[in-house]
Motif scaffolding. Structure first.
Motif, PDB file in Angstrom:
ATOM      1  N   GLY A 167       1.116   1.912  -0.391  1.00 48.41           N
ATOM      2  CA  GLY A 167       2.096   1.082   0.298  1.00 48.41           C
ATOM      3  C   GLY A 167       3.012   1.894   1.192  1.00 48.41           C
ATOM      4  O   GLY A 167       3.347   1.482   2.311  1.00 48.41           O
ATOM      5  N   ARG A 168       3.417   3.059   0.711  1.00 51.73           N
ATOM      6  CA  ARG A 168       4.287   3.919   1.520  1.00 51.73           C
ATOM      7  C   ARG A 168       3.558   4.426   2.771  1.00 51.73           C
ATOM      8  O   ARG A 168       4.151   4.520   3.845  1.00 51.73           O
ATOM      9  CB  ARG A 168       4.791   5.095   0.685  1.00 51.73           C
ATOM     10  N   LEU A 169       2.277   4.730   2.632  1.00 49.05           N
ATOM     11  CA  LEU A 169       1.496   5.175   3.792  1.00 49.05           C
ATOM     12  C   LEU A 169       1.508   4.115   4.888  1.00 49.05           C
ATOM     13  O   LEU A 169       1.732   4.416   6.067  1.00 49.05           O
ATOM     14  CB  LEU A 169       0.046   5.453   3.378  1.00 49.05           C
ATOM     15  N   ASP A 195       2.420  -3.105  -7.042  1.00 43.46           N
ATOM     16  CA  ASP A 195       2.503  -1.673  -6.737  1.00 43.46           C
ATOM     17  C   ASP A 195       2.526  -1.447  -5.230  1.00 43.46           C
ATOM     18  O   ASP A 195       3.345  -0.677  -4.700  1.00 43.46           O
ATOM     19  CB  ASP A 195       1.314  -0.928  -7.330  1.00 43.46           C
ATOM     20  N   ARG A 196       1.618  -2.108  -4.524  1.00 45.82           N
ATOM     21  CA  ARG A 196       1.526  -1.929  -3.077  1.00 45.82           C
ATOM     22  C   ARG A 196       2.786  -2.448  -2.389  1.00 45.82           C
ATOM     23  O   ARG A 196       3.292  -1.831  -1.444  1.00 45.82           O
ATOM     24  CB  ARG A 196       0.275  -2.644  -2.553  1.00 45.82           C
ATOM     25  N   ALA A 197       3.281  -3.593  -2.871  1.00 49.15           N
ATOM     26  CA  ALA A 197       4.497  -4.165  -2.286  1.00 49.15           C
ATOM     27  C   ALA A 197       5.689  -3.244  -2.517  1.00 49.15           C
ATOM     28  O   ALA A 197       6.532  -3.069  -1.624  1.00 49.15           O
ATOM     29  CB  ALA A 197       4.763  -5.539  -2.884  1.00 49.15           C
ATOM     30  N   ALA A 240       4.851  -7.901  12.017  1.00 44.66           N
ATOM     31  CA  ALA A 240       3.732  -7.239  11.334  1.00 44.66           C
ATOM     32  C   ALA A 240       3.437  -7.965  10.027  1.00 44.66           C
ATOM     33  O   ALA A 240       4.360  -8.428   9.340  1.00 44.66           O
ATOM     34  CB  ALA A 240       4.050  -5.778  11.057  1.00 44.66           C
ATOM     35  N   VAL A 241       2.166  -8.069   9.690  1.00 46.25           N
ATOM     36  CA  VAL A 241       1.727  -8.699   8.444  1.00 46.25           C
ATOM     37  C   VAL A 241       0.834  -7.726   7.695  1.00 46.25           C
ATOM     38  O   VAL A 241      -0.080  -7.124   8.282  1.00 46.25           O
ATOM     39  CB  VAL A 241       0.952 -10.006   8.712  1.00 46.25           C
ATOM     40  N   VAL A 242       1.100  -7.559   6.400  1.00 48.24           N
ATOM     41  CA  VAL A 242       0.277  -6.700   5.551  1.00 48.24           C
ATOM     42  C   VAL A 242      -0.330  -7.556   4.446  1.00 48.24           C
ATOM     43  O   VAL A 242       0.388  -8.239   3.718  1.00 48.24           O
ATOM     44  CB  VAL A 242       1.112  -5.569   4.918  1.00 48.24           C
ATOM     45  N   ILE A 318      -7.047   9.070  -7.556  1.00 53.25           N
ATOM     46  CA  ILE A 318      -7.702   9.369  -6.287  1.00 53.25           C
ATOM     47  C   ILE A 318      -6.742   9.032  -5.150  1.00 53.25           C
ATOM     48  O   ILE A 318      -6.217   7.911  -5.087  1.00 53.25           O
ATOM     49  CB  ILE A 318      -9.011   8.571  -6.154  1.00 53.25           C
ATOM     50  N   GLU A 319      -6.504   9.974  -4.278  1.00 57.02           N
ATOM     51  CA  GLU A 319      -5.524   9.792  -3.216  1.00 57.02           C
ATOM     52  C   GLU A 319      -6.012   8.799  -2.155  1.00 57.02           C
ATOM     53  O   GLU A 319      -7.132   8.925  -1.659  1.00 57.02           O
ATOM     54  CB  GLU A 319      -5.216  11.127  -2.539  1.00 57.02           C
ATOM     55  N   PRO A 320      -5.174   7.819  -1.793  1.00 56.52           N
ATOM     56  CA  PRO A 320      -5.542   6.892  -0.717  1.00 56.52           C
ATOM     57  C   PRO A 320      -5.370   7.553   0.646  1.00 56.52           C
ATOM     58  O   PRO A 320      -4.687   8.579   0.768  1.00 56.52           O
ATOM     59  CB  PRO A 320      -4.538   5.747  -0.896  1.00 56.52           C
ATOM     60  N   GLN A 321      -5.973   6.958   1.662  1.00 56.30           N
ATOM     61  CA  GLN A 321      -5.904   7.538   3.010  1.00 56.30           C
ATOM     62  C   GLN A 321      -5.741   6.416   4.032  1.00 56.30           C
ATOM     63  O   GLN A 321      -6.476   5.433   4.021  1.00 56.30           O
ATOM     64  CB  GLN A 321      -7.173   8.329   3.322  1.00 56.30           C
TER      65      GLN A 321
END
Length: 331
Positions: A167-169, A195-197, A240-242, A318-321
């Motif tokens: 989410g921070r990325l 978590d993502r929010a 913007a929409v996520v 596992i690190e997101p990208q």
């Protein structure tokens, strides 16, 4: 006169390799390692005699089926399809077959499906998003289990990406592109959504940007399409929409376009998972890659380690990208 040949037995392999039947059995069934010379002779004999292990006999002797179970939430979602492919790749390399069960998001029969699957396999890989009753039953089982997704039960193994980091990325990316009114289309039934929010909201808050929120009814294209009402009804429309995942984001974007809204000039759109479809859209969708295929591979490696007792339960992160595409490219 019949040309049928007698099947090769462990006795035949042992005689050719010059070792005992017990040595051959323990090596083939991964119960014990031997010197390099002994293992080389056994492997040569297995290949020369075309020995094939009898699965039924192997199961009776070892108590193992040679099969692993993988329970995913929706095989129709490309993210989970990618996970299955990664899991199957490693399972085959380790000598297992993979039995996959599609729990079909919110179908209500998860416990019965998992109980049936558990009786047929040596170990299970299961989404940490399964409903409470199914989760409680699984935790009580002695069979090896690896969860994919955040799972905080002590002593349990899991493989996950960090949703807050993901989410921070995405939040950092949106701020760098000049977006200042962000709407998050979540899916309340998933702990991963929160978590993502939280990660998204944290980085936006540091820049003084509030996060608007709405909920999708399902984590699907239809869920995203129906969630667009929140955008049209907003007094100050988000720029913007996520989406909680790519499917929601894609459904949201396509409905905006159908109703005459230009992406990304009027509103940027992004999601999570980085499914293959992201690169085929117009515009291509920005997404955070949570490495579904790599998660599948890692889950099976961890599960194999638990079955063979070569590993203890652990948490693999596992690190997101971030994968930037034109759906958030302004100007």
């Amino acid at each position: 006169m019949s040309n049928d040949k007698r099947p090769t037995t462990l006795h035949d392999v042992a005689a050719r390799a010059g070792v005992s039947i017990a040595t051959v059995s323990k090596f083939i069934n991964r119960q014990q390692r031997f010197s390099a010379g002994v293992e080389a002779r056994v492997l040569e004999a297995v290949e020369a005699l075309a020995y094939r292990r009898n699965p039924a006999a192997h199961s009776m002797v070892t108590g193992r089926t040679g099969t692993l179970g993988l329970a995913v939430l929706d095989i129709g979602n490309p993210h989970f399809a990618s996970m299955v492919k990664g899991a199957n790749r490693v399972a085959l390399a380790l000598g297992y077959s993979l039995m996959v069960v599609d729990l079909e998001e919110c179908a209500g029969a998860e416990l019965q499906q998992l109980q049936a699957l558990a009786s047929r396999v040596d170990g299970l890989a299961v989404s940490a998003r399964v409903p409470g009753p199914a989760m409680q039953w699984l935790v009580q089982q002695s069979r090896p289990i690896v969860w994919f997704g955040r799972f905080e039960e002590p002593g349990c193994a899991c493989v996950r990406t960090d949703g807050r980091v993901a989410g921070r990325l995405l939040g950092t990316h949106l701020l760098e592109r000049g977006f200042r009114r962000v709407l998050y289309a979540g899916y309340a039934a998933s702990r991963w959504s929160e978590d993502r929010a939280e990660g998204l909201a944290a980085v936006l808050s540091e820049a003084g940007v509030p996060l608007q929120r709405c909920e999708s009814s399902t984590p699907s294209l239809d869920g995203g399409r129906l969630a667009t009402d929140a955008w049209f009804q907003s007094a100050l429309r988000p720029d913007a929409v996520v989406g909680y995942n790519d499917m929601i984001a894609i459904g949201f974007m396509r409905e905006l376009q159908r109703r005459g809204v230009h992406v990304p000039d009027e509103v940027g759109v992004a999601g999570f998972d980085n499914v293959p479809l992201c690169g085929l859209l117009e515009p291509e969708l920005t997404s955070v890659d949570v490495r579904g295929g790599q998660q599948g591979e890692s889950v099976i490696r961890e599960l194999h380690g638990l079955i063979t007792r070569e590993r203890v339960p652990s948490v693999v992160v596992i690190e997101p990208q971030l994968v930037e595409r034109r759906s958030t490219a302004r100007g």
